[in-house]
Write an enzyme that holds these catalytic residues in place. Structure first.
Site, PDB file in Angstrom:
ATOM      1  N   SER A  22      15.125  -8.967  32.866  1.00 22.47           N
ATOM      2  CA  SER A  22      15.471  -8.155  33.865  1.00 22.47           C
ATOM      3  C   SER A  22      16.415  -6.973  33.388  1.00 22.47           C
ATOM      4  O   SER A  22      17.474  -7.641  32.587  1.00 22.47           O
ATOM      5  CB  SER A  22      15.421  -8.446  35.741  1.00 22.47           C
ATOM      6  N   TYR A  67      18.440 -14.211  41.796  1.00 19.48           N
ATOM      7  CA  TYR A  67      17.749 -13.373  40.852  1.00 19.48           C
ATOM      8  C   TYR A  67      18.558 -13.161  39.550  1.00 19.48           C
ATOM      9  O   TYR A  67      18.313 -12.978  38.328  1.00 19.48           O
ATOM     10  CB  TYR A  67      17.181 -12.209  41.598  1.00 19.48           C
TER      11      TYR A  67
END
Length: 276
Positions: A155, A168
């Site tokens: 990401s 995350y």
């Protein structure tokens, strides 16, 4: 150039919908047969609907509509034995394995002091340990096929920190390093390993999704207590959200022979979010 994956087999996790489905279909369009897995059930604490068996069946239908074969299985990537069995069965059916797209993941947006042990543990188990399980289940087959390419979906949060996503971010930064470590060791077997780093993509898990309100509500609630951090999510190109096809085209490049000398790269696909 058509047929960039002709004669090849690709393994995709998180394949039932969203980015995973787009990868399966794009690779099939270019000639690949596909091994596809997804958990196909809700995950505790995740504020958006889980994929379903019907979603995975639709992915299979779309691949077959391209004239390609697919081995699809409902598997939790946290279950290494079941995951390995699914990959082994797919290779037995389709004959080889040349490319891997480890695409699955979850995100649960909370301010740091609202992150529970369960949220942290589940995020790390799926986004990090589940990725390791996926590579360990598939890489031996890629080596046995004479080499190939592995792509780990990290990401932009694996390049720069984003607020309200501590577990995350931790998992995605870890994937960035994991890809480079695997690339170093697997290079002798002609296996390339890279990570890709999307910004927000129009899927169910995105705060910009057209499919669900829950993720947007979570962002609004987090920003209410710390509003000046919202700008960290901005993209230099001015796009609020990218498409699954934007990411699938990058995956196709990295799995195809066009990138045969590209390895150990952390490739932003982020509309410039990592630029500031």
């Amino acid at each position: 150039m058509a047929g960039r994956m002709a004669g090849k087999v690709a393994f995709v996790t998180g394949a039932a919908r969203g980015q995973g489905r787009a990868h399966c279909v794009r690779l099939a369009e270019e000639g690949a047969d596909v091994i596809a897995v997804d958990i196909c059930e809700p995950i505790r604490g995740v504020p958006y609907p889980g994929a379903t068996k019907e979603d995975l069946a639709e992915t299979a239908r779309l691949v077959e509509a391209q004239g390609r074969r697919i081995h699809a299985a409902q598997v939790d990537v946290r279950d290494r034995a079941a995951l390995g069995a699914a990959v082994d069965a797919g290779v037995a059916q389709l004959g080889r394995l040349d490319g891997v797209v480890v695409n699955h993941g979850i995100t649960i947006m909370k301010p740091w002091d609202q992150v529970t042990p369960e949220i942290f543990d589940d995020t790390i188990a799926i986004n990090l340990t589940g990725v390791w399980n996926s590579v360990m289940a598939s890489a031996p087959h890629v080596v046995a096929s004479g080499g190939g390419s592995i792509v780990l979906t990290s990401s932009v949060a694996g390049i720069k920190a984003l607020p309200f996503l501590v577990p995350y971010v931790a998992s995605k930064f870890a994937l960035t390093g994991m890809a480079k470590a695997f690339a170093a060791e697997l290079g002798k077997d002609d296996v390339r390993v890279n990570s890709i780093h999307p910004t927000s993509v129009d899927t169910a898990m995105s705060m910009h999704s057209s499919a669900t309100q829950e993720a947007r509500d979570a962002m609004d609630a987090a920003l209410a207590g710390n509003p000046h951090l919202g700008g960290m999510y901005g993209n230099a190109l001015g796009l609020e959200v990218t498409t699954v096809d934007d990411i699938a085209n990058t995956v196709l490049f990295l799995l195809s022979d066009e990138s045969r000398v590209v390895t150990s790269v952390a490739m932003p696909v982020d509309a410039g979010c990592s630029a500031y």
